[in-house]
Design a protein around this motif. Structure first.
Motif, short mmCIF file in Angstrom:
data_model
loop_
_atom_site.label_atom_id
_atom_site.label_comp_id
_atom_site.label_asym_id
_atom_site.label_seq_id
_atom_site.Cartn_x
_atom_site.Cartn_y
_atom_site.Cartn_z
N UNK A 387 0.84 -1.21 0.00
CA UNK A 387 0.00 0.00 0.00
C UNK A 387 0.87 1.26 0.00
N UNK A 388 0.58 2.19 -0.88
CA UNK A 388 1.37 3.41 -1.01
C UNK A 388 0.45 4.60 -1.22
N UNK A 389 1.03 5.79 -1.03
CA UNK A 389 0.36 7.05 -1.33
C UNK A 389 1.18 7.77 -2.39
N UNK A 390 0.53 8.20 -3.46
CA UNK A 390 1.22 8.80 -4.60
C UNK A 390 0.82 10.27 -4.70
N UNK A 391 1.83 11.13 -4.86
CA UNK A 391 1.60 12.57 -5.01
C UNK A 391 2.53 13.09 -6.09
N UNK A 392 2.00 13.94 -6.96
CA UNK A 392 2.80 14.45 -8.07
C UNK A 392 2.92 15.97 -8.00
N UNK A 393 4.02 16.48 -8.50
CA UNK A 393 4.26 17.91 -8.65
C UNK A 393 4.97 18.14 -9.97
N UNK A 394 4.81 19.34 -10.51
CA UNK A 394 5.49 19.70 -11.75
C UNK A 394 6.32 20.94 -11.51
N UNK A 395 7.61 20.88 -11.83
CA UNK A 395 8.51 22.01 -11.71
C UNK A 395 9.06 22.33 -13.09
N UNK A 396 9.50 23.58 -13.28
CA UNK A 396 10.02 24.01 -14.58
C UNK A 396 11.50 24.32 -14.43
N UNK A 397 12.30 23.68 -15.24
CA UNK A 397 13.74 23.96 -15.32
C UNK A 397 14.03 24.41 -16.74
N UNK A 398 14.29 25.70 -16.87
CA UNK A 398 14.46 26.23 -18.23
C UNK A 398 13.11 26.30 -18.92
N UNK A 399 13.04 25.73 -20.13
CA UNK A 399 11.79 25.71 -20.89
C UNK A 399 11.06 24.39 -20.77
N UNK A 400 11.66 23.39 -20.12
CA UNK A 400 11.07 22.06 -20.07
C UNK A 400 10.46 21.79 -18.70
N UNK A 401 9.17 21.38 -18.65
CA UNK A 401 8.57 20.98 -17.37
C UNK A 401 9.06 19.60 -16.97
N UNK A 402 9.29 19.43 -15.67
CA UNK A 402 9.73 18.15 -15.14
C UNK A 402 8.68 17.67 -14.14
N UNK A 403 8.19 16.44 -14.33
CA UNK A 403 7.16 15.88 -13.46
C UNK A 403 7.84 15.03 -12.39
N UNK A 404 7.48 15.32 -11.12
CA UNK A 404 8.05 14.61 -9.98
C UNK A 404 6.94 13.81 -9.32
N UNK A 405 7.19 12.53 -9.12
CA UNK A 405 6.21 11.65 -8.48
C UNK A 405 6.82 11.11 -7.19
N UNK A 406 6.13 11.36 -6.05
CA UNK A 406 6.58 10.88 -4.76
C UNK A 406 5.72 9.70 -4.33
N UNK A 407 6.35 8.61 -3.90
CA UNK A 407 5.65 7.39 -3.50
C UNK A 407 6.00 7.12 -2.03
N UNK A 408 4.97 7.10 -1.18
CA UNK A 408 5.17 6.87 0.25
C UNK A 408 4.64 5.49 0.62
N UNK A 409 5.43 4.75 1.38
CA UNK A 409 5.05 3.41 1.84
C UNK A 409 4.07 3.57 3.01
N UNK A 410 2.87 2.98 2.87
CA UNK A 410 1.84 3.10 3.90
C UNK A 410 1.67 1.83 4.72
N UNK A 411 2.62 0.92 4.63
CA UNK A 411 2.46 -0.37 5.32
C UNK A 411 2.32 -0.17 6.83
N UNK A 412 3.23 0.58 7.45
CA UNK A 412 3.16 0.79 8.90
C UNK A 412 1.91 1.58 9.28
#
Length: 668
Positions: A387-412
């Motif tokens: 079981x995990x929790x997924x959250x995304x953010x988009x940042x811009x470096x120069x002219x290209x957008x970069x998508x960041x996906x964070x995955x958190x372990x929800x086992x505990x």
């Protein structure tokens, strides 16, 4: 043609051209000299006294004669006739007196106070008769009668003066032009002023440019600042408070055009050169600074990338950088560890293929936001899931957008949630068992207690002493046990939230009488005085049974802890409901025990050797019942002097009675 030096002579036409050019230049130079010398020449010209045609008049210089040098004219108080040209018309001088004008002839000038009927303008030829006066160092003629002589308007040219020569009486009343530098400016009760000092000298001589408050907007002294060089045209005057009247001289302008700033071309040229030089220096500094900033920024960017890489590797969350279509371009070690694989194996995969369900993990360009965290499961190569929790953010470096996906372990966290759920279910089951036990105990204990007290009352009526005393003790003990049981049950019901509030119109006097009657025997046994003050029409919307319990606990304590004196109960209706006071003259409450007064099972006297009986639930239960009815309780007590309890209860509605109430201990 050749001259004696052997050079060719210019042709006649050339001589004509040169002669004309020289003539034009000489003309311009002559015009300039005339313009520059104009004020001085104008001052040297005599001022025609057209008004003298009407008869002889004294010269203004004769009127101003001061032979004894006391700065007061010798002819002060005499009636004289003078004639001359008006240099400042009625109401045009910057002073506060509107009827004051300035008149000047060939010899001198003087201020004249005109009669109300005489109106003059600048340049008029005026003949006036009046009394010579002197006030505040200024010589004036208080005119009794005067006449404007028909002649062309002509104003004498201003006399060029320096600050040093203007600061004296020899030119008082004359129209003058003075140049100086502003040494100070300010405001007094009369108006605004500028203090002029001679330019380029250390002379202490000063002269003021004064503008009365009523003329402030007309002259605009605010446009000048300290240090400015200005030229002022006006009438020389004086305003001195004490003899010998030789300190405060002023020049009185007639309009805005009489004040002008001078020397501005060189000042602005100097400022322009300084600005250009400063601009070049600033430009060089900016170029050097920009170059250093670019180098520093490049180094910071490289360090930032290194820090980001270290941070991504150190975090416990799985982080993946992916393109818009979901293709992973980079991942940290935590995500690889979650997937039980190498980081290189994750690069190039579709991030949505790693999840059991396919939530939107991409940037929502339509709404311009990122998706909220989504719970899903991470699918491992062997088919197992986490079981995990997924959250995304988009940042811009120069002219290209970069998508960041964070995955958190929800086992505990899932394990904790399951444990909390089980604990909640167990607590609810325990609460149900407690409620069932309370109901069973209430029935099982109340029935025998009621039987015991009933038989005790029968024995009291039929038996004789000492059996009647025994029966009385049995009845009182039964009542005490019943009250204790009732208090425990009420406290349990309040804490479990099962005590219901039934709202009705309650007659407060009836409740008070019922409570006092219950304790009448104890009051009589102790020979106490019971004082009641309850309005017969006092009614409040509340629960009658709970109100009875509140009053019963307070009165019972008042009687129990009072050996002699009185117990008072008085009630006062208020706008929101009712306010009840219960006061006694008993032992009082120790200040050290006050913080624990409303805590369950707490008593000031505890242990086997305690002075008073009881469980310590009375006031704790009273506080919670008052809170349940939406009221408040306060206590005022002094050790050895007694206690006073005040209860405020509002009138309730059915909706307010059904709302949950929580008792939180003593009120601050």
């Amino acid at each position: 043609m050749e001259n004696k030096t052997g050079t060719s002579a210019p042709p006649p036409t050339a001589f004509l051209v040169v002669s004309r050019a020289i003539a034009w230049h000489l003309s311009f130079i002559g015009a300039g000299l005339l313009w520059i010398a104009g004020p001085a020449w104008g001052a040297a010209r005599p001022t025609p006294d057209d008004s003298l045609r009407l008869g002889p008049a004294a010269s203004i210089a004769e009127v101003r004669v001061d032979a004894n040098a006391d700065h007061v004219p010798d002819r002060r108080g005499e009636t004289v006739t003078v004639a001359g040209r008006v240099t400042a018309g009625r109401g045009r001088l910057a002073v506060s007196r509107p009827r004051l004008v300035a008149v000047q002839d060939r010899t001198a000038g003087i201020h004249v106070r005109l009669p109300d009927s005489l109106v003059v303008e600048r340049g008029d030829s005026l003949r006036v008769r009046g009394v010579v006066t002197h006030a505040y160092g200024l010589t004036r003629l208080r005119g009794a009668e005067g006449r404007v002589v028909e002649a062309g308007a002509r104003t004498p040219a201003p006399l060029p003066l320096t600050v040093n020569t203007a600061a004296g009486e020899q030119h008082e009343g004359r129209l003058a032009r003075v140049r100086g530098r502003i040494a100070g400016k300010g405001t007094n009760r009369g108006g605004d002023y500028l203090r002029l000092q001679a330019q380029g000298t250390a002379s202490p001589a000063q002269i003021e440019v004064f503008v009365a408050e009523r003329h402030g907007d007309r002259f605009g002294l605010d446009r000048f600042a300290e240090g400015d060089a200005i030229e002022v045209t006006g009438v020389v005057g004086q305003y001195d408070f004490e003899a010998p009247y030789d300190e405060y001289y002023q020049i009185e302008p007639r309009g805005r055009d009489d004040l002008a700033q001078v020397g501005w071309p060189s000042t602005y040229l100097r400022a322009a050169l300084l600005i250009l030089a400063g601009g070049g220096l600033v430009g060089a500094i900016v170029v050097i600074g920009l170059r250093a900033a670019v180098q520093r920024r490049t180094q910071e960017l490289e360090e930032s990338r290194a820090r980001f890489r270290r941070l991504a590797e150190a975090t416990l969350e799985g982080i993946a950088l992916h393109e818009t279509d979901g293709t992973i371009v980079d991942a940290n070690a935590s995500l690889a560890q979650m997937m039980d694989t190498d980081r290189e194996a994750l690069i190039g995969k579709d991030i949505t293929a790693l999840l059991a369900s396919a939530p939107s993990v991409h940037w929502d360009r339509a709404e311009g936001r990122t998706d909220a965290p989504v719970e899903t499961e991470l699918v491992h190569a062997g088919g197992t899931t986490t079981p995990v929790e997924v959250e995304t953010r988009t940042v811009t470096t120069g002219d290209e957008p970069v998508h960041v996906c964070a995955v958190r372990d929800l086992s505990e966290r899932k394990e904790w949630e399951d444990e909390m759920l089980r604990a909640k279910q167990e607590a609810e089951q325990a609460a149900r068992l407690k409620s069932t036990l309370i109901h069973n105990m209430s029935h099982e204990l109340r029935t025998p207690i009621t039987t015991i007290t009933g038989y005790a009352e029968v024995i009291m009526e039929e038996a004789e002493e000492p059996h009647r005393s025994f029966a009385l003790q049995i009845r009182e003990s039964g009542r005490r046990l019943s009250d204790t049981l009732q208090s425990v049950l009420d406290m349990a019901q309040i804490e479990s939230g099962t005590l219901e509030v039934t709202v009705q119109e309650v007659s407060v006097p009836g409740v008070v009488r019922d409570v006092v009657d219950r304790h009448a025997q104890a009051i009589e046994d102790k020979a106490l005085t019971a004082e009641l003050d309850v309005p017969e029409d006092c009614v409040v919307a509340t629960d009658r049974a709970l109100l009875y319990r509140i009053l019963n606990n307070l009165v019972q304590n008042a009687v129990k802890f009072t050996e002699k004196g009185r117990c008072q109960v008085w009630v006062e209706p208020v706008a929101f409901g009712v306010r009840i006071h219960v006061r006694d003259t008993g032992v009082g409450i120790d200040p050290a025990f006050r913080p624990h007064l409303f805590e369950p099972f707490k008593q000031e006297s505890e242990g086997v050797a305690r002075e008073y009986e009881g469980t310590g639930l009375g006031l704790a239960l009273t506080k919670r019942l008052v809170d349940l009815l939406g009221g408040a309780i306060e206590v005022d007590s002094a050790k050895g002097e007694g206690s006073a309890f005040t209860v405020e209860l509002p009138s309730l509605t059915e909706a307010e009675a059904s709302a949950p109430a929580v008792a939180e201990g003593p009120m601050n």
